[in-house]
Write a protein that holds these residues in place. Structure first.
Motif, PDB file in Angstrom:
ATOM      1  N   GLY A   5       0.798  -1.220   0.000  1.00 42.57           N
ATOM      2  CA  GLY A   5       0.000   0.000   0.000  1.00 42.57           C
ATOM      3  C   GLY A   5       0.829   1.267   0.000  1.00 42.57           C
ATOM      4  O   GLY A   5       0.371   2.308   0.469  1.00 42.57           O
ATOM      5  N   SER A   6       2.022   1.216  -0.556  1.00 41.38           N
ATOM      6  CA  SER A   6       2.976   2.320  -0.441  1.00 41.38           C
ATOM      7  C   SER A   6       2.843   3.353  -1.549  1.00 41.38           C
ATOM      8  O   SER A   6       2.206   3.130  -2.576  1.00 41.38           O
ATOM      9  N   LEU A   7       3.509   4.484  -1.343  1.00 42.69           N
ATOM     10  CA  LEU A   7       3.649   5.471  -2.401  1.00 42.69           C
ATOM     11  C   LEU A   7       4.395   4.877  -3.582  1.00 42.69           C
ATOM     12  O   LEU A   7       4.089   5.170  -4.735  1.00 42.69           O
ATOM     13  N   ALA A   8       5.387   4.025  -3.291  1.00 41.37           N
ATOM     14  CA  ALA A   8       6.132   3.366  -4.368  1.00 41.37           C
ATOM     15  C   ALA A   8       5.186   2.542  -5.238  1.00 41.37           C
ATOM     16  O   ALA A   8       5.317   2.531  -6.471  1.00 41.37           O
ATOM     17  N   ALA A   9       4.234   1.862  -4.612  1.00 44.11           N
ATOM     18  CA  ALA A   9       3.271   1.062  -5.378  1.00 44.11           C
ATOM     19  C   ALA A   9       2.403   1.961  -6.258  1.00 44.11           C
ATOM     20  O   ALA A   9       2.104   1.631  -7.410  1.00 44.11           O
ATOM     21  N   GLU A  10       2.001   3.101  -5.727  1.00 45.25           N
ATOM     22  CA  GLU A  10       1.188   4.050  -6.504  1.00 45.25           C
ATOM     23  C   GLU A  10       1.962   4.573  -7.710  1.00 45.25           C
ATOM     24  O   GLU A  10       1.428   4.650  -8.823  1.00 45.25           O
ATOM     25  N   ILE A  11       3.220   4.915  -7.499  1.00 46.26           N
ATOM     26  CA  ILE A  11       4.030   5.434  -8.603  1.00 46.26           C
ATOM     27  C   ILE A  11       4.262   4.349  -9.647  1.00 46.26           C
ATOM     28  O   ILE A  11       4.193   4.604 -10.859  1.00 46.26           O
ATOM     29  N   MET A  12       4.521   3.115  -9.197  1.00 45.53           N
ATOM     30  CA  MET A  12       4.665   2.002 -10.140  1.00 45.53           C
ATOM     31  C   MET A  12       3.409   1.851 -10.988  1.00 45.53           C
ATOM     32  O   MET A  12       3.487   1.670 -12.210  1.00 45.53           O
ATOM     33  N   ALA A  13       2.256   1.923 -10.348  1.00 43.86           N
ATOM     34  CA  ALA A  13       0.998   1.762 -11.073  1.00 43.86           C
ATOM     35  C   ALA A  13       0.828   2.865 -12.113  1.00 43.86           C
ATOM     36  O   ALA A  13       0.399   2.613 -13.243  1.00 43.86           O
ATOM     37  N   ARG A  14       1.172   4.083 -11.745  1.00 42.94           N
ATOM     38  CA  ARG A  14       1.028   5.189 -12.697  1.00 42.94           C
ATOM     39  C   ARG A  14       1.978   5.039 -13.878  1.00 42.94           C
ATOM     40  O   ARG A  14       1.618   5.364 -15.017  1.00 42.94           O
ATOM     41  N   ILE A  15       3.182   4.554 -13.622  1.00 45.15           N
ATOM     42  CA  ILE A  15       4.117   4.316 -14.720  1.00 45.15           C
ATOM     43  C   ILE A  15       3.565   3.230 -15.644  1.00 45.15           C
ATOM     44  O   ILE A  15       3.633   3.345 -16.872  1.00 45.15           O
ATOM     45  N   MET A  16       2.989   2.188 -15.061  1.00 46.38           N
ATOM     46  CA  MET A  16       2.392   1.123 -15.876  1.00 46.38           C
ATOM     47  C   MET A  16       1.245   1.664 -16.733  1.00 46.38           C
ATOM     48  O   MET A  16       1.087   1.301 -17.894  1.00 46.38           O
ATOM     49  N   GLU A  17       0.437   2.544 -16.145  1.00 45.98           N
ATOM     50  CA  GLU A  17      -0.719   3.091 -16.859  1.00 45.98           C
ATOM     51  C   GLU A  17      -0.313   4.078 -17.954  1.00 45.98           C
ATOM     52  O   GLU A  17      -0.934   4.118 -19.018  1.00 45.98           O
ATOM     53  N   GLN A  18       0.723   4.863 -17.693  1.00 47.05           N
ATOM     54  CA  GLN A  18       1.023   5.981 -18.575  1.00 47.05           C
ATOM     55  C   GLN A  18       2.273   5.806 -19.442  1.00 47.05           C
ATOM     56  O   GLN A  18       2.421   6.504 -20.453  1.00 47.05           O
ATOM     57  N   ALA A  19       3.169   4.912 -19.039  1.00 42.12           N
ATOM     58  CA  ALA A  19       4.450   4.831 -19.761  1.00 42.12           C
ATOM     59  C   ALA A  19       4.918   3.388 -19.962  1.00 42.12           C
ATOM     60  O   ALA A  19       6.108   3.150 -20.141  1.00 42.12           O
ATOM     61  N   PHE A  20       3.992   2.442 -19.966  1.00 44.27           N
ATOM     62  CA  PHE A  20       4.369   1.031 -20.077  1.00 44.27           C
ATOM     63  C   PHE A  20       5.224   0.754 -21.312  1.00 44.27           C
ATOM     64  O   PHE A  20       6.239   0.051 -21.245  1.00 44.27           O
ATOM     65  N   TYR A  21       4.834   1.309 -22.427  1.00 44.04           N
ATOM     66  CA  TYR A  21       5.528   1.004 -23.682  1.00 44.04           C
ATOM     67  C   TYR A  21       6.855   1.755 -23.819  1.00 44.04           C
ATOM     68  O   TYR A  21       7.585   1.536 -24.785  1.00 44.04           O
ATOM     69  N   GLU A  22       7.144   2.606 -22.861  1.00 43.06           N
ATOM     70  CA  GLU A  22       8.453   3.282 -22.846  1.00 43.06           C
ATOM     71  C   GLU A  22       9.503   2.458 -22.107  1.00 43.06           C
ATOM     72  O   GLU A  22      10.695   2.752 -22.192  1.00 43.06           O
ATOM     73  N   LEU A  23       9.080   1.432 -21.374  1.00 43.59           N
ATOM     74  CA  LEU A  23       9.983   0.695 -20.499  1.00 43.59           C
ATOM     75  C   LEU A  23      10.749  -0.402 -21.237  1.00 43.59           C
ATOM     76  O   LEU A  23      10.195  -1.103 -22.075  1.00 43.59           O
ATOM     77  N   ASP A  24      12.019  -0.541 -20.858  1.00 39.77           N
ATOM     78  CA  ASP A  24      12.838  -1.653 -21.342  1.00 39.77           C
ATOM     79  C   ASP A  24      13.049  -2.711 -20.271  1.00 39.77           C
ATOM     80  O   ASP A  24      13.686  -3.734 -20.525  1.00 39.77           O
ATOM     81  N   ALA A  25      12.544  -2.454 -19.069  1.00 41.50           N
ATOM     82  CA  ALA A  25      12.694  -3.400 -17.959  1.00 41.50           C
ATOM     83  C   ALA A  25      11.587  -3.143 -16.947  1.00 41.50           C
ATOM     84  O   ALA A  25      11.019  -2.041 -16.901  1.00 41.50           O
TER      85      ALA A  25
END
Length: 206
Positions: free
Chosen positions: A150-170
């Motif tokens: 339930g952390s802030l880190a989890a929230e930020i991870m979720a937002r990256i997945m929602e908004q920048a998934f296809y930008e990730l190489d890992a």
């Protein structure tokens, strides 16, 4: 409000509760990590029409330095890029900033260029700065002294997945506090919260 561990005050006085408060709509949560932000955020918070809670990490309270005579209110709407880089985004805030900057220095010695993002404001999060950094580096590690669940880190991870998934190489990684009450013994306390070595580790395993 004081937050964070590292002073051997055990579980009773070592909480990182900013994530709890950042869960509440209508509150603005800010976390200064520099002298300028510690002073300037207070000025901005007093002027803000909405309720603002400032979380100051206890280990930063003894920080000393010079501030410009004309220093005043600072922007509490935007994250800050504290170090530019091209290979990985290290996203953090408050008391973990300086450990993260040290980790970036260590990574640089190994040929890894790390960009360090100081979130500064935890609610609302500055998604634009986070996503711009991830789009550039294509990798992200989030450093959060709070617990993973339930952390802030989890929230930020979720937002990256929602908004920048296809930008990730890992996959996005996170370095958080151990899921235990913070211990009193110094060596156990150090093992329970993010350290430079644990911040470096995910960025050398891709």
């Amino acid at each position: 409000m004081t937050t964070g561990a590292g002073r051997q005050l055990a579980a009773q006085h070592s909480h990182s509760l900013e994530g709890w408060y950042a869960h509440i709509p209508g509150l603005r949560i800010v976390t200064p990590a520099t002298l300028e932000d510690a002073r300037g955020m207070l000025v901005t918070a007093v002027q803000d029409p909405d309720p603002v809670i400032i979380f100051e990490h206890a280990l930063l309270l003894g920080m000393e330095g010079d501030i410009a005579a004309d220093a005043g209110a600072v922007d509490i709407d935007r994250a800050a890029v504290r170090r530019a880089g091209t290979d990985v985004s290290l996203i953090t805030y408050g008391g973990s900033l300086f450990k993260t900057l040290q980790a970036a220095e260590q990574l640089a010695a190994d040929g890894v260029s790390a960009e360090v993002i100081d979130l500064r404001t935890l609610r609302p999060l500055d998604d634009a700065t986070i996503m711009a950094s991830v789009a550039k580096t294509r990798r992200a590690v989030i450093v959060d002294e709070g617990w993973k669940s339930g952390s802030l880190a989890a929230e930020i991870m979720a937002r990256i997945m929602e908004q920048a998934f296809y930008e990730l190489d890992a996959p996005v990684a996170r370095v958080c506090g151990a899921e235990v009450p913070i211990p009193y013994a110094k060596h156990l306390e150090e093992a329970a919260i993010p350290q430079v070595a644990t911040i470096v580790a995910p960025s050398t395993n891709w």
